[in-house]
Design a protein around this motif. Structure first.
Motif, mmCIF file in Angstrom:
data_model
loop_
_atom_site.group_PDB
_atom_site.id
_atom_site.type_symbol
_atom_site.label_atom_id
_atom_site.label_comp_id
_atom_site.label_asym_id
_atom_site.label_seq_id
_atom_site.Cartn_x
_atom_site.Cartn_y
_atom_site.Cartn_z
ATOM 1 N N PRO A 237 132.802 33.679 63.256
ATOM 2 C CA PRO A 237 133.900 34.405 62.604
ATOM 3 C C PRO A 237 133.614 34.759 61.152
ATOM 4 C CG PRO A 237 134.768 32.599 63.910
ATOM 5 C CD PRO A 237 133.272 32.434 63.891
ATOM 6 N N VAL A 238 132.873 33.914 60.448
ATOM 7 C CA VAL A 238 132.598 34.170 59.032
ATOM 8 C C VAL A 238 131.743 35.417 58.856
ATOM 9 C CG1 VAL A 238 131.608 33.242 56.900
ATOM 10 C CG2 VAL A 238 132.770 31.713 58.509
ATOM 11 N N TYR A 239 130.730 35.606 59.712
ATOM 12 C CA TYR A 239 129.855 36.768 59.576
ATOM 13 C C TYR A 239 130.598 38.065 59.874
ATOM 14 C CZ TYR A 239 125.896 33.668 58.985
ATOM 15 O OH TYR A 239 125.034 32.710 58.496
ATOM 16 N N ILE A 240 131.523 38.019 60.823
ATOM 17 C CA ILE A 240 132.346 39.196 61.100
ATOM 18 C C ILE A 240 133.227 39.510 59.891
ATOM 19 C CG2 ILE A 240 134.320 39.995 62.464
ATOM 20 C CD1 ILE A 240 133.049 38.830 64.902
ATOM 21 N N VAL A 241 133.877 38.500 59.367
ATOM 22 C CA VAL A 241 134.757 38.669 58.210
ATOM 23 C C VAL A 241 133.987 39.175 56.997
ATOM 24 C CG1 VAL A 241 136.075 37.361 56.504
ATOM 25 C CG2 VAL A 241 136.533 37.045 58.934
ATOM 26 N N ALA A 242 132.793 38.631 56.764
ATOM 27 C CA ALA A 242 131.998 39.018 55.604
ATOM 28 C C ALA A 242 131.648 40.504 55.633
ATOM 29 C CB ALA A 242 130.732 38.172 55.531
ATOM 30 N N LYS A 243 131.275 40.998 56.808
ATOM 31 C CA LYS A 243 130.936 42.416 56.938
ATOM 32 C C LYS A 243 132.138 43.290 56.600
ATOM 33 C CE LYS A 243 128.674 46.114 58.260
ATOM 34 N NZ LYS A 243 127.557 46.681 57.462
ATOM 35 N N ILE A 244 133.303 42.911 57.092
ATOM 36 C CA ILE A 244 134.525 43.669 56.817
ATOM 37 C C ILE A 244 134.892 43.581 55.338
ATOM 38 C CG2 ILE A 244 136.990 43.850 57.357
ATOM 39 C CD1 ILE A 244 136.242 42.432 60.058
ATOM 40 N N SER A 245 134.790 42.387 54.792
ATOM 41 C CA SER A 245 135.213 42.140 53.423
ATOM 42 C C SER A 245 134.388 42.917 52.401
ATOM 43 C CB SER A 245 135.124 40.634 53.124
ATOM 44 O OG SER A 245 135.671 40.328 51.866
ATOM 45 N N PHE A 246 133.102 43.145 52.694
ATOM 46 C CA PHE A 246 132.215 43.807 51.731
ATOM 47 C C PHE A 246 131.908 45.263 52.090
ATOM 48 C CE2 PHE A 246 131.153 39.364 50.619
ATOM 49 C CZ PHE A 246 131.407 39.444 49.254
ATOM 50 N N THR A 247 132.610 45.817 53.060
ATOM 51 C CA THR A 247 132.482 47.236 53.371
ATOM 52 C C THR A 247 133.589 47.999 52.640
ATOM 53 O OG1 THR A 247 131.496 46.843 55.541
ATOM 54 C CG2 THR A 247 132.543 48.982 55.196
ATOM 55 N N PRO A 248 133.265 49.069 51.887
ATOM 56 C CA PRO A 248 134.287 49.823 51.140
ATOM 57 C C PRO A 248 135.411 50.316 52.048
ATOM 58 C CG PRO A 248 132.091 50.485 50.445
ATOM 59 C CD PRO A 248 131.901 49.586 51.630
ATOM 60 N N PHE A 249 136.627 50.335 51.493
ATOM 61 C CA PHE A 249 137.800 50.665 52.305
ATOM 62 C C PHE A 249 137.820 52.113 52.777
ATOM 63 C CE2 PHE A 249 139.230 52.423 48.352
ATOM 64 C CZ PHE A 249 140.243 53.326 48.649
ATOM 65 N N MET A 250 136.988 52.975 52.186
ATOM 66 C CA MET A 250 136.903 54.360 52.625
ATOM 67 C C MET A 250 135.934 54.533 53.798
ATOM 68 S SD MET A 250 139.031 56.154 50.925
ATOM 69 C CE MET A 250 138.464 57.843 51.144
ATOM 70 N N GLU A 251 135.229 53.453 54.171
ATOM 71 C CA GLU A 251 134.249 53.541 55.256
ATOM 72 C C GLU A 251 134.753 52.814 56.500
ATOM 73 O OE1 GLU A 251 130.378 52.248 54.086
ATOM 74 O OE2 GLU A 251 130.401 53.385 52.210
ATOM 75 N N ARG A 252 134.399 53.367 57.655
ATOM 76 C CA ARG A 252 134.717 52.699 58.912
ATOM 77 C C ARG A 252 133.490 51.936 59.405
ATOM 78 N NH1 ARG A 252 139.456 53.249 61.003
ATOM 79 N NH2 ARG A 252 140.841 54.891 60.233
#
Length: 291
Positions: free
Chosen positions: A239-254
């Motif tokens: 779960p941490v690796y999934i969260v980390a990817k989301i957390s550090f991806t800019p909000f304008m990017e999917r």
């Protein structure tokens, strides 16, 4: 051989394929039954007392080295990806390195609710290592649906993690029957309660599930990412690796789902999800000196 609470054991009938910690011993219909938590997988199981054997320290150390090696490999791959992402963000923020701009970043805030205090500590250590702001709360899976409203209202997270232990039991029903799962129904109820508060899938990103969890029900309930599509065991830190990817991806990017899964230890058989926006926001200026 006497087996006590918190002993690390293996199931003889399964050739000790997974190491478990004994968390309870009870008597049912005159037979002693042990309740087990996976040492490295988010799996809960019960087994006849006589089917268990205590695992010696040397075997435990060997297994531990194998898992730590996998964790380190996954972390290195993740760090490489994060470095490339930061370089891209710096390039964009400085107009191709033409301007010297001091900027700051606000990664997604995480509320991690876990049914296992030991796994929660491991996850919190990794969140801290990666640099993700997180609040961790230990809560039994059965209590999660009743407590999630208060926790979301108080902490206002960008990302919610709902996890702990789970397992599918063929003897309790078909694979599509959520009642055949140890804790999936509680995870589903918790996701639904969270979505009643925040229906928007990008306003609150949710990961839910554990080993062998009912993936389809969790997604339909409103989770962005969940386990386990192939009903396999997932690693404690996935779960941490999934969260980390989301957390550090800019909000304008999917985020492409495969981009999220590829650096996890379990991969697409144990984890899945839907296209989701990132959370990271960049601001400026940073550390402005007063004249």
């Amino acid at each position: 051989m006497t087996i006590n609470l918190m002993d690390v054991v293996g199931r003889i009938s399964y050739k000790c394929d997974i190491l478990f910690r004994v968390i309870d011993i009870r008597t049912e219909n005159g037979n002693k039954i042990a309740i087990l938590y996976g040492e490295d997988f988010r799996l809960i199981a019960d087994a006849p007392y006589k089917d268990l054997i205590v695992i010696d320290q040397s075997t435990r150390n060997e297994r531990s080295r194998e898992f730590r090696s996998l964790e380190e490999q996954s972390y290195r791959l993740f760090q490489q990806e994060m470095n490339l992402l930061r370089e891209k963000q710096e390039y964009d923020s400085t107009d191709g390195y033409k301007k010297k701009i001091n900027y700051f970043q606000l990664p997604g805030r995480v509320l991690h609710i876990d049914g296992d205090p030991s796994y929660l500590r491991k996850c919190l250590d990794l969140y801290e290592k990666i640099g993700i702001p997180v609040t961790g709360i230990h809560c039994s899976e059965k209590e999660m649906p009743n407590k999630i409203h208060q926790q979301i209202e108080y902490y206002r997270p960008d990302i919610l993690v709902i996890t702990g232990h789970d397992a599918y039991s063929k003897s309790k029903g078909e694979i599509g029957d959520i009642n055949a799962y140890r804790h999936s129904k509680y995870f589903v109820q918790t996701v639904r309660e969270a979505r009643r508060m925040i229906p928007n899938l990008d306003q609150l990103v949710i990961f839910a599930g554990a080993c062998q969890s009912h993936f389809e029900s969790l997604i339909h309930a409103g989770a962005n990412f969940a386990s386990s599509p192939s009903r396999i065991n997932i690693h404690a830190l996935d779960p941490v690796y999934i969260v980390a990817k989301i957390s550090f991806t800019p909000f304008m990017e999917r985020i492409n789902v495969w981009d999220v899964l590829r650096n996890t230890l379990t991969g697409e058989k144990g984890l899945g999800g839907i296209e989701t926006k990132g959370i990271l926001r960049t601001g400026m200026p940073f550390n402005v000196e007063k004249e």
